[in-house]
Design a protein around this motif. Structure first.
Motif, PDB file in Angstrom:
ATOM      1  N   TYR A 176       0.864  -1.180   0.000  1.00 24.93           N
ATOM      2  CA  TYR A 176       0.000   0.000   0.000  1.00 24.93           C
ATOM      3  C   TYR A 176       0.898   1.227   0.000  1.00 24.93           C
ATOM      4  O   TYR A 176       1.799   1.348   0.842  1.00 24.93           O
ATOM      5  CB  TYR A 176      -0.907  -0.006   1.237  1.00 24.93           C
ATOM      6  N   ASN A 177       0.697   2.085  -0.968  1.00 26.45           N
ATOM      7  CA  ASN A 177       1.452   3.332  -1.025  1.00 26.45           C
ATOM      8  C   ASN A 177       0.742   4.290  -1.981  1.00 26.45           C
ATOM      9  O   ASN A 177      -0.342   3.975  -2.492  1.00 26.45           O
ATOM     10  CB  ASN A 177       2.916   3.072  -1.446  1.00 26.45           C
ATOM     11  N   ILE A 178       1.304   5.442  -2.201  1.00 27.03           N
ATOM     12  CA  ILE A 178       0.681   6.440  -3.069  1.00 27.03           C
ATOM     13  C   ILE A 178       0.431   5.876  -4.462  1.00 27.03           C
ATOM     14  O   ILE A 178      -0.502   6.293  -5.154  1.00 27.03           O
ATOM     15  CB  ILE A 178       1.552   7.713  -3.118  1.00 27.03           C
ATOM     16  N   PHE A 179       1.239   4.882  -4.875  1.00 24.73           N
ATOM     17  CA  PHE A 179       1.086   4.269  -6.195  1.00 24.73           C
ATOM     18  C   PHE A 179       0.249   2.985  -6.165  1.00 24.73           C
ATOM     19  O   PHE A 179       0.024   2.387  -7.210  1.00 24.73           O
ATOM     20  CB  PHE A 179       2.457   3.939  -6.780  1.00 24.73           C
ATOM     21  N   HIS A 184      -7.436   0.480   0.298  1.00 26.93           N
ATOM     22  CA  HIS A 184      -8.365   1.244   1.139  1.00 26.93           C
ATOM     23  C   HIS A 184      -9.782   1.284   0.562  1.00 26.93           C
ATOM     24  O   HIS A 184     -10.688   1.824   1.208  1.00 26.93           O
ATOM     25  CB  HIS A 184      -7.839   2.656   1.445  1.00 26.93           C
ATOM     26  N   ASP A 185     -10.013   0.700  -0.608  1.00 30.17           N
ATOM     27  CA  ASP A 185     -11.367   0.661  -1.162  1.00 30.17           C
ATOM     28  C   ASP A 185     -12.284  -0.255  -0.358  1.00 30.17           C
ATOM     29  O   ASP A 185     -13.433   0.060  -0.123  1.00 30.17           O
ATOM     30  CB  ASP A 185     -11.348   0.182  -2.616  1.00 30.17           C
ATOM     31  N   LEU A 274       0.120   6.530   6.930  1.00 25.96           N
ATOM     32  CA  LEU A 274      -0.323   6.528   8.321  1.00 25.96           C
ATOM     33  C   LEU A 274      -1.635   7.276   8.535  1.00 25.96           C
ATOM     34  O   LEU A 274      -2.208   7.225   9.629  1.00 25.96           O
ATOM     35  CB  LEU A 274       0.772   7.118   9.211  1.00 25.96           C
ATOM     36  N   LEU A 275      -2.133   7.945   7.506  1.00 27.42           N
ATOM     37  CA  LEU A 275      -3.454   8.568   7.603  1.00 27.42           C
ATOM     38  C   LEU A 275      -4.549   7.520   7.744  1.00 27.42           C
ATOM     39  O   LEU A 275      -5.649   7.827   8.203  1.00 27.42           O
ATOM     40  CB  LEU A 275      -3.728   9.422   6.362  1.00 27.42           C
ATOM     41  N   GLN A 276      -4.257   6.293   7.353  1.00 27.09           N
ATOM     42  CA  GLN A 276      -5.260   5.230   7.382  1.00 27.09           C
ATOM     43  C   GLN A 276      -5.326   4.579   8.761  1.00 27.09           C
ATOM     44  O   GLN A 276      -4.337   4.029   9.255  1.00 27.09           O
ATOM     45  CB  GLN A 276      -4.925   4.170   6.327  1.00 27.09           C
ATOM     46  N   GLN A 277      -6.496   4.622   9.363  1.00 27.41           N
ATOM     47  CA  GLN A 277      -6.710   4.033  10.686  1.00 27.41           C
ATOM     48  C   GLN A 277      -6.421   2.543  10.683  1.00 27.41           C
ATOM     49  O   GLN A 277      -5.953   1.985  11.683  1.00 27.41           O
ATOM     50  CB  GLN A 277      -8.152   4.276  11.126  1.00 27.41           C
ATOM     51  N   ALA A 278      -6.706   1.860   9.576  1.00 30.95           N
ATOM     52  CA  ALA A 278      -6.547   0.406   9.527  1.00 30.95           C
ATOM     53  C   ALA A 278      -5.091  -0.030   9.605  1.00 30.95           C
ATOM     54  O   ALA A 278      -4.802  -1.168   9.993  1.00 30.95           O
ATOM     55  CB  ALA A 278      -7.172  -0.141   8.245  1.00 30.95           C
ATOM     56  N   HIS A 323      -2.628   1.209 -14.606  1.00 36.10           N
ATOM     57  CA  HIS A 323      -1.585   0.180 -14.690  1.00 36.10           C
ATOM     58  C   HIS A 323      -1.640  -0.840 -13.564  1.00 36.10           C
ATOM     59  O   HIS A 323      -1.136  -1.957 -13.721  1.00 36.10           O
ATOM     60  CB  HIS A 323      -0.203   0.843 -14.695  1.00 36.10           C
ATOM     61  N   VAL A 324      -2.204  -0.465 -12.402  1.00 36.25           N
ATOM     62  CA  VAL A 324      -2.064  -1.345 -11.234  1.00 36.25           C
ATOM     63  C   VAL A 324      -3.359  -1.681 -10.498  1.00 36.25           C
ATOM     64  O   VAL A 324      -3.422  -2.693  -9.786  1.00 36.25           O
ATOM     65  CB  VAL A 324      -1.090  -0.717 -10.191  1.00 36.25           C
ATOM     66  N   HIS A 325      -4.397  -0.860 -10.634  1.00 39.84           N
ATOM     67  CA  HIS A 325      -5.483  -0.924  -9.665  1.00 39.84           C
ATOM     68  C   HIS A 325      -6.199  -2.280  -9.649  1.00 39.84           C
ATOM     69  O   HIS A 325      -6.369  -2.862  -8.583  1.00 39.84           O
ATOM     70  CB  HIS A 325      -6.490   0.188  -9.937  1.00 39.84           C
ATOM     71  N   GLN A 326      -6.599  -2.760 -10.786  1.00 44.90           N
ATOM     72  CA  GLN A 326      -7.341  -4.022 -10.811  1.00 44.90           C
ATOM     73  C   GLN A 326      -6.430  -5.251 -10.811  1.00 44.90           C
ATOM     74  O   GLN A 326      -6.901  -6.361 -10.568  1.00 44.90           O
ATOM     75  CB  GLN A 326      -8.271  -4.072 -12.028  1.00 44.90           C
TER      76      GLN A 326
END
Length: 328
Positions: A176-179, A184-185, A274-278, A323-326
């Motif tokens: 998990y990163n900006i790319f 988080h979906d 780190l913005l993500q609570q999970a 390029h990466v999401h699915q």
């Protein structure tokens, strides 16, 4: 250094951990001395979570960790390792109780402990997640006292969602990163519901989100950023987060104006995660003391403005997502 809970393990750990792949191998020339200095710098900065694997340098990473912790004494950090990739061939049928127990015994020896804090299946073939009898074998290893907790390290969101159906799975390690924003979906919400510890790996997209890599950067032949550019050795998503190199460099250039004055891009990228609570812990690697200290500094960085957060999503949606999401 702020702390978070590692899901239902109950362990309170630093929100920035230490990823020990680099001090094991496949990242070019990192000497044992530099590896030890990097780990010591991270621990001095308040890191209390270390992630390694039995295949990182064929045990080298685990042994370096054991040496450093023995020399330091005092309170022991939480050490997670991984098992499964020593199988050859690496196929689902190799995931048996006997094989994993043999790998665990080897890690116990390398780390010089009687019980492992956490063992994670090391990106097993997807079919493994559909074999409840194997997860029962892991429960048996907990009962034997060889491991306190077990979890999985996954390539795909779908594997993570399947894994947390098993009540014994305490943690999930995921990219998990900006790319790589897909977790988080849905997955993060499910992890919160089930109190799963979430360990985030490849947070800097193999160094791209350090902002220091350019089109002219050369990587040694033994660096996975050279030999695994197209997935030749393992899943291509582990190298540059699977983003085409030129696309990623363009995205990095568009991220630069969002950085607060005096803040490194790597620190900013870690703070975004780190913005993500999970998220329980982020595990950037470090080749040296400077990188280790810079990583740890992300815990103290102020939050990211809503405007910049929206801009990060826009850059991802426009340049990277196709390029990466699915795929993962």
């Amino acid at each position: 250094m702020k702390k978070r809970q590692l899901g239902r393990t109950g362990a309170q750990i630093s929100e920035i951990g230490f990823g020990a792949w680099q001090i094991g191998g496949s990242w070019g020339d990192v000497s044992e001395a530099d590896g030890k200095k990097a780990l010591n710098a991270a621990l001095d900065a308040g890191v209390t979570f270390i992630d390694t694997a039995d295949v990182y340098g064929d045990g080298r990473s685990e042994k370096i960790i054991a040496d450093v912790l023995k020399s330091r004494g005092g309170d022991r950090p939480f050490v997670a390792t991984k098992a499964g990739r020593r199988l050859s061939p690496h196929v689902a049928d190799g995931y048996t109780g006997a094989n994993i127990e043999a790998f665990i015994d080897r890690s116990l020896k390398n780390l010089e402990v009687d019980t492992l804090d956490l063992v994670q299946l090391h990106c097993p073939p997807t079919d493994v997640y559909y074999r409840p009898e194997f997860f029962g074998e892991l429960d048996g290893l907990v009962a034997k006292g060889k491991i306190r907790n077990y979890g999985v390290s996954v390539e795909r969101v779908e594997e993570a969602l399947k894994a947390i159906e098993y009540p014994g799975v305490a943690t999930v390690q995921i990219i998990y990163n900006i790319f790589r924003q897909r977790p988080h979906d849905l997955f993060f919400a499910e992890a919160i519901k089930k109190n799963i510890g979430v360990i985030v790996r490849v947070p800097l997209a193999s160094g791209l989100l350090s902002g220091k890599i350019t089109r002219d950067t050369a990587f040694r032949s033994d660096d996975h950023r050279n030999f695994n550019r197209h997935g030749e050795a393992f899943d291509v998503g582990e190298t540059f987060a699977g983003v085409p190199f030129e696309v990623a460099l363009q995205a990095v250039d568009e991220l630069r104006p969002l950085l607060p004055a005096g803040v490194a891009m790597s620190t900013f990228a870690l703070r975004w995660i780190l913005l993500q609570q999970a998220v329980s812990v982020v595990i950037p690697g470090a080749r040296n003391e400077e990188q280790a200290r810079s990583n740890a500094a992300a815990s103290d960085l102020a939050g990211i403005s809503p405007e910049n957060r929206a801009r990060i999503v826009e850059i991802y949606d426009r340049l990277v997502k196709p390029h990466v999401h699915q795929r993962w």
